[in-house]
Design a protein around this motif. Structure first.
Motif, short mmCIF file in Angstrom:
data_model
loop_
_atom_site.label_atom_id
_atom_site.label_comp_id
_atom_site.label_asym_id
_atom_site.label_seq_id
_atom_site.Cartn_x
_atom_site.Cartn_y
_atom_site.Cartn_z
N GLY A 92 -2.12 -14.63 1.29
CA GLY A 92 -2.93 -15.76 1.48
C GLY A 92 -2.89 -16.88 0.16
N HIS A 93 -2.82 -16.15 -0.85
CA HIS A 93 -2.52 -17.23 -2.17
C HIS A 93 -1.13 -17.76 -1.97
CE1 HIS A 93 -2.71 -18.57 -6.19
NE2 HIS A 93 -1.58 -17.96 -6.28
N ALA A 94 -0.08 -17.38 -1.68
CA ALA A 94 1.22 -17.73 -1.26
C ALA A 94 1.19 -18.86 -0.31
CB ALA A 94 2.04 -16.80 -0.97
N LEU A 95 0.24 -18.70 0.58
CA LEU A 95 0.32 -19.58 1.66
C LEU A 95 -0.91 -20.40 1.78
CD1 LEU A 95 1.47 -17.42 4.51
CD2 LEU A 95 2.98 -18.82 3.25
N ARG A 96 -1.46 -20.61 0.65
CA ARG A 96 -2.78 -21.49 0.50
C ARG A 96 -2.70 -22.73 1.22
NH1 ARG A 96 -0.75 -20.43 -4.32
NH2 ARG A 96 -0.77 -22.39 -5.78
N HIS A 97 -1.53 -23.57 1.03
CA HIS A 97 -1.61 -24.76 1.56
C HIS A 97 -1.70 -24.75 3.02
CE1 HIS A 97 2.34 -23.02 1.56
NE2 HIS A 97 2.68 -23.72 2.69
N ARG A 98 -1.47 -23.61 3.55
CA ARG A 98 -1.80 -23.59 5.23
C ARG A 98 -3.04 -23.24 5.34
NH1 ARG A 98 3.55 -22.32 7.68
NH2 ARG A 98 2.21 -22.44 9.72
N SER A 99 -4.14 -23.17 4.64
CA SER A 99 -5.62 -22.71 4.74
C SER A 99 -5.64 -21.38 5.56
CB SER A 99 -6.11 -23.91 5.78
OG SER A 99 -6.04 -25.12 5.25
N PRO A 100 -5.08 -20.59 5.21
CA PRO A 100 -5.40 -19.24 5.54
C PRO A 100 -6.72 -18.51 5.66
CG PRO A 100 -4.27 -18.72 3.37
CD PRO A 100 -4.49 -20.50 3.84
N VAL A 101 -7.05 -17.58 6.61
CA VAL A 101 -8.25 -17.01 6.40
C VAL A 101 -8.25 -15.63 6.39
CG1 VAL A 101 -10.42 -16.54 7.99
CG2 VAL A 101 -9.34 -18.88 7.94
N LEU A 102 -8.78 -14.98 5.27
CA LEU A 102 -9.00 -13.49 5.28
C LEU A 102 -9.90 -12.91 6.25
CD1 LEU A 102 -8.14 -10.95 3.53
CD2 LEU A 102 -9.86 -11.59 1.96
N TRP A 118 -6.25 -8.50 6.82
CA TRP A 118 -5.17 -9.39 7.38
C TRP A 118 -5.47 -10.91 7.23
CZ3 TRP A 118 -8.53 -6.98 10.56
CH2 TRP A 118 -9.37 -7.76 11.47
N ILE A 119 -4.59 -11.81 7.33
CA ILE A 119 -4.84 -13.06 7.16
C ILE A 119 -4.56 -13.88 8.49
CG2 ILE A 119 -4.49 -13.38 4.90
CD1 ILE A 119 -1.59 -14.76 5.63
N GLU A 120 -5.07 -14.73 8.72
CA GLU A 120 -4.92 -15.60 9.93
C GLU A 120 -4.55 -17.14 9.40
OE1 GLU A 120 -8.37 -15.90 12.65
OE2 GLU A 120 -8.24 -13.66 12.92
N ILE A 121 -3.58 -17.74 9.97
CA ILE A 121 -3.22 -19.08 10.11
C ILE A 121 -3.23 -19.69 11.28
CG2 ILE A 121 -1.22 -20.55 9.25
CD1 ILE A 121 -0.32 -18.17 7.51
#
Length: 144
Positions: A92-102, A118-121
């Motif tokens: 999630g941190h690595a893809l934070r620019h994609r607004s992931p949801v934990l 898990w994360i969702e994008i």
């Protein structure tokens, strides 16, 4: 060390960038509630699921894929339990620019309750990160 040296320079750099974040996650899990830690890492905590988890394909560019691969490699060898939570926070941190949801969920298997993170994008659980998400997402507890 030999495995690290066999990686490409780009892969090594991604691993070296991810390691301090994973150390920060480890320290944060020992002192902060997960929602607070997630927020510090730029990951929104999903507390009111609007749909059951669904696997799908999320297109990642080369840099995102390197970061995701580094996160999976580091956490796979990490000496702690709840690796899925650590991996999800790191991804999630690595893809934070994609607004992931934990998301954190539970499921009953073989008479035992299991938890998973898990994360969702964009409302999708990236198939690249998860094989199966047969868990019911938890909701935020209501205060009385």
């Amino acid at each position: 060390m030999a495995a690290f040296l066999r990686r490409t320079p780009e892969e090594r750099l991604a691993l070296l960038r991810a390691l301090p974040v994973l150390l920060r996650i480890e320290a944060g899990l020992r002192r902060d509630p997960v929602p607070r830690l997630a927020a510090r890492l730029g990951v929104r905590m999903g507390t009111e699921p609007d749909h059951p988890p669904r696997l799908g394909t999320v297109e990642l560019d080369a840099g995102e894929q390197l970061a995701a691969d580094a996160a999976r490699r580091l956490v796979r060898r990490w000496p702690a339990s709840a690796r899925c939570l650590r991996r999800s926070l790191l991804l999630g941190h690595a893809l934070r620019h994609r607004s992931p949801v934990l998301r954190i969920g539970v499921a009953r298997h073989d008479g035992r309750v299991h938890a998973h993170a898990w994360i969702e994008i964009d409302g999708t659980v990236p198939r690249e990160f998860e094989r199966d998400v047969d868990f019911t997402p938890l909701r935020r507890a209501r205060r009385r």
